[in-house]
Scaffold this motif. Structure first.
Motif, PDB file in Angstrom:
ATOM      1  N   ASN A 188      -8.087  -1.342 -11.136  1.00  0.00           N
ATOM      2  CA  ASN A 188      -8.997  -2.354 -10.601  1.00  0.00           C
ATOM      3  C   ASN A 188      -8.510  -3.005  -9.309  1.00  0.00           C
ATOM      4  N   VAL A 189      -7.335  -2.616  -8.832  1.00  0.00           N
ATOM      5  CA  VAL A 189      -6.795  -3.202  -7.604  1.00  0.00           C
ATOM      6  C   VAL A 189      -7.647  -2.779  -6.413  1.00  0.00           C
ATOM      7  N   PHE A 190      -8.010  -3.734  -5.557  1.00  0.00           N
ATOM      8  CA  PHE A 190      -8.848  -3.477  -4.383  1.00  0.00           C
ATOM      9  C   PHE A 190     -10.091  -2.683  -4.784  1.00  0.00           C
ATOM     10  N   GLU A 191     -10.708  -3.108  -5.869  1.00  0.00           N
ATOM     11  CA  GLU A 191     -11.861  -2.393  -6.412  1.00  0.00           C
ATOM     12  C   GLU A 191     -12.967  -2.286  -5.359  1.00  0.00           C
ATOM     13  N   ASN A 192     -13.531  -1.106  -5.250  1.00  0.00           N
ATOM     14  CA  ASN A 192     -14.609  -0.812  -4.301  1.00  0.00           C
ATOM     15  C   ASN A 192     -14.156  -0.949  -2.844  1.00  0.00           C
ATOM     16  N   ASP A 193     -12.854  -0.832  -2.598  1.00  0.00           N
ATOM     17  CA  ASP A 193     -12.331  -0.901  -1.229  1.00  0.00           C
ATOM     18  C   ASP A 193     -11.281   0.184  -1.062  1.00  0.00           C
ATOM     19  N   GLU A 194     -11.735   1.406  -0.878  1.00  0.00           N
ATOM     20  CA  GLU A 194     -10.834   2.546  -0.804  1.00  0.00           C
ATOM     21  C   GLU A 194      -9.905   2.462   0.409  1.00  0.00           C
ATOM     22  N   ASN A 195     -10.408   1.901   1.515  1.00  0.00           N
ATOM     23  CA  ASN A 195      -9.565   1.783   2.706  1.00  0.00           C
ATOM     24  C   ASN A 195      -8.348   0.910   2.444  1.00  0.00           C
ATOM     25  N   ARG A 196      -8.552  -0.166   1.702  1.00  0.00           N
ATOM     26  CA  ARG A 196      -7.428  -1.054   1.430  1.00  0.00           C
ATOM     27  C   ARG A 196      -6.444  -0.418   0.456  1.00  0.00           C
ATOM     28  N   ARG A 197      -6.919   0.375  -0.477  1.00  0.00           N
ATOM     29  CA  ARG A 197      -6.021   1.103  -1.372  1.00  0.00           C
ATOM     30  C   ARG A 197      -5.151   2.066  -0.577  1.00  0.00           C
ATOM     31  N   MET A 198      -5.761   2.759   0.380  1.00  0.00           N
ATOM     32  CA  MET A 198      -5.005   3.681   1.224  1.00  0.00           C
ATOM     33  C   MET A 198      -3.988   2.926   2.070  1.00  0.00           C
ATOM     34  N   ASN A 199      -4.370   1.736   2.529  1.00  0.00           N
ATOM     35  CA  ASN A 199      -3.478   0.913   3.329  1.00  0.00           C
ATOM     36  C   ASN A 199      -2.216   0.569   2.556  1.00  0.00           C
ATOM     37  N   PHE A 200      -2.359   0.200   1.298  1.00  0.00           N
ATOM     38  CA  PHE A 200      -1.204  -0.143   0.474  1.00  0.00           C
ATOM     39  C   PHE A 200      -0.300   1.067   0.267  1.00  0.00           C
ATOM     40  N   GLN A 201      -0.884   2.220   0.015  1.00  0.00           N
ATOM     41  CA  GLN A 201      -0.090   3.426  -0.204  1.00  0.00           C
ATOM     42  C   GLN A 201       0.687   3.825   1.042  1.00  0.00           C
ATOM     43  N   ARG A 202       0.177   3.494   2.214  1.00  0.00           N
ATOM     44  CA  ARG A 202       0.818   3.910   3.458  1.00  0.00           C
ATOM     45  C   ARG A 202       1.973   3.006   3.864  1.00  0.00           C
ATOM     46  N   LEU A 203       2.289   1.985   3.081  1.00  0.00           N
ATOM     47  CA  LEU A 203       3.453   1.159   3.381  1.00  0.00           C
ATOM     48  C   LEU A 203       4.735   1.984   3.448  1.00  0.00           C
ATOM     49  N   SER A 204       4.767   3.079   2.709  1.00  0.00           N
ATOM     50  CA  SER A 204       5.978   3.900   2.648  1.00  0.00           C
ATOM     51  C   SER A 204       6.052   4.947   3.756  1.00  0.00           C
ATOM     52  N   ASP A 238       4.043  -4.918  13.175  1.00  0.00           N
ATOM     53  CA  ASP A 238       2.663  -5.395  13.270  1.00  0.00           C
ATOM     54  C   ASP A 238       1.666  -4.243  13.152  1.00  0.00           C
ATOM     55  N   GLU A 239       1.894  -3.364  12.196  1.00  0.00           N
ATOM     56  CA  GLU A 239       1.044  -2.189  12.022  1.00  0.00           C
ATOM     57  C   GLU A 239      -0.298  -2.559  11.397  1.00  0.00           C
ATOM     58  N   THR A 240      -1.324  -1.805  11.741  1.00  0.00           N
ATOM     59  CA  THR A 240      -2.639  -1.948  11.133  1.00  0.00           C
ATOM     60  C   THR A 240      -3.070  -0.593  10.600  1.00  0.00           C
ATOM     61  N   TYR A 241      -3.420  -0.544   9.316  1.00  0.00           N
ATOM     62  CA  TYR A 241      -3.877   0.682   8.685  1.00  0.00           C
ATOM     63  C   TYR A 241      -5.285   0.465   8.138  1.00  0.00           C
ATOM     64  N   SER A 242      -6.223   1.277   8.581  1.00  0.00           N
ATOM     65  CA  SER A 242      -7.598   1.222   8.073  1.00  0.00           C
ATOM     66  C   SER A 242      -8.173  -0.185   8.164  1.00  0.00           C
ATOM     67  N   GLY A 243      -7.816  -0.926   9.221  1.00  0.00           N
ATOM     68  CA  GLY A 243      -8.384  -2.242   9.431  1.00  0.00           C
ATOM     69  C   GLY A 243      -7.657  -3.372   8.750  1.00  0.00           C
ATOM     70  N   TYR A 244      -6.578  -3.095   7.993  1.00  0.00           N
ATOM     71  CA  TYR A 244      -5.831  -4.138   7.295  1.00  0.00           C
ATOM     72  C   TYR A 244      -4.398  -4.159   7.800  1.00  0.00           C
ATOM     73  N   GLU A 245      -3.910  -5.361   8.139  1.00  0.00           N
ATOM     74  CA  GLU A 245      -2.542  -5.493   8.602  1.00  0.00           C
ATOM     75  C   GLU A 245      -1.572  -5.467   7.429  1.00  0.00           C
ATOM     76  N   VAL A 246      -0.473  -4.708   7.575  1.00  0.00           N
ATOM     77  CA  VAL A 246       0.515  -4.644   6.495  1.00  0.00           C
ATOM     78  C   VAL A 246       1.204  -5.986   6.308  1.00  0.00           C
ATOM     79  N   ASN A 247       1.153  -6.871   7.323  1.00  0.00           N
ATOM     80  CA  ASN A 247       1.798  -8.176   7.224  1.00  0.00           C
ATOM     81  C   ASN A 247       1.300  -8.982   6.042  1.00  0.00           C
TER      82      ASN A 247
END
Length: 272
Positions: A188-204, A238-247
């Motif tokens: 249920n994390v970031f439900e209905n927001d696939e871009n934000r889920r991808m953003n979290f995974q790309r932290l690594s 100050d990276e931005t992934y799929s419109g969301y800042e990792v900060n």
């Protein structure tokens, strides 16, 4: 230097305005021991951080630091909490263990002013809840809203300070390289927001550098002092992934207080 300050201040302002961050990296307290002589031992004890440093020679010191964050003891657990604190994600759990070695040198004849620099490595992990959990129906499992990550950290930490039997004050500039790995999230994390889920995974995807200046003050007498520390943690990419800042995943400001212990020959001599 002016360029660095102009960069840091806007970042801090932006971070202060972000109230819905999910903290999967909470910087641990900076250990700036200001050792002066061989066999001197110092320790700092607070609710979430435990630190020790020992001088193995007149110029070489080692340190070990531990951190465990569990804010549940400070907040109610009835599910109705306002989760919009500016600097604190109350659902964060986790910490780090790290060790380091460094060089220290008193820079005046009375050994009151000390310069030191330490480098080290640590490993840790954190977990938290997606902010949408607060609006989930009663009885909804927490696991479905949980974010988890692990990380390795490398740091270099120059510091300068004044050390007296009554008062100590120091300024440290820690530079940390953090490599996240092993991220996971509930269904249920970031439900209905696939871009934000991808953003979290790309932290690594790559190392995340942090600039972490810290101001520390200790007040007491000889062996035991109260201490307080104010630290900022500024991500430098100050990276931005799929419109969301990792900060948005990092806690920007930390304030810690506790007790500091100091055992060394100069401390004994100061009482004579």
């Amino acid at each position: 230097m002016k360029k660095l300050i102009r960069t840091i201040i806007p970042v801090l302002v932006i971070l202060c305005l972000v109230s819905c961050s999910r903290d999967i990296y909470v910087p641990n307290q900076v250990n700036a021991p200001l050792l002066k002589e061989k066999n001197e031992f110092k320790a700092n004890l607070s609710l979430s951080n435990w630190q020790a440093a020992y001088a193995i020679t007149d110029n070489i010191g080692i340190m070990v630091n531990g951190q465990y964050v569990n804010r549940a003891i400070f907040f109610d657990s009835d599910g109705d909490n306002n989760d919009d604190d500016l600097f604190v994600d109350r659902n964060t759990r986790g910490g780090i263990i790290e060790g380091g070695i460094g060089f220290f040198k008193p820079v005046d004849t009375k050994k009151r002013a000390v310069f030191d620099v330490y480098a080290g490595y640590g490993n840790g992990s954190f977990k938290t809840l997606d902010g949408n959990y607060t609006s989930a129906p009663d009885g909804t499992p927490r696991d479905g809203y949980t974010l988890r990550t692990q990380f390795n950290k490398f740091f270099v930490q120059p510091a300068f300070g004044l050390s007296h039997k009554v008062v100590e004050a120091s300024f440290a500039t820690r530079f940390s390289l953090v490599k996240f790995y092993g991220q996971s999230m509930g269904a249920n994390v970031f439900e209905n927001d696939e871009n934000r889920r991808m953003n979290f995974q790309r932290l690594s995807d790559k190392l995340t550098p942090f600039f972490e200046p810290a101001f520390t003050v200790k007040v007491g007498y000889r062996y035991v002092k109260w201490f307080g520390q104010l630290m900022f943690s500024v991500p430098m990419n100050d990276e931005t992934y799929s419109g969301y800042e990792v900060n948005e995943y990092f806690q920007p400001v930390s304030v810690t207080m506790g007790v500091s212990l100091n055992f060394g020959q100069w401390v004994k001599d100061a009482g004579k």
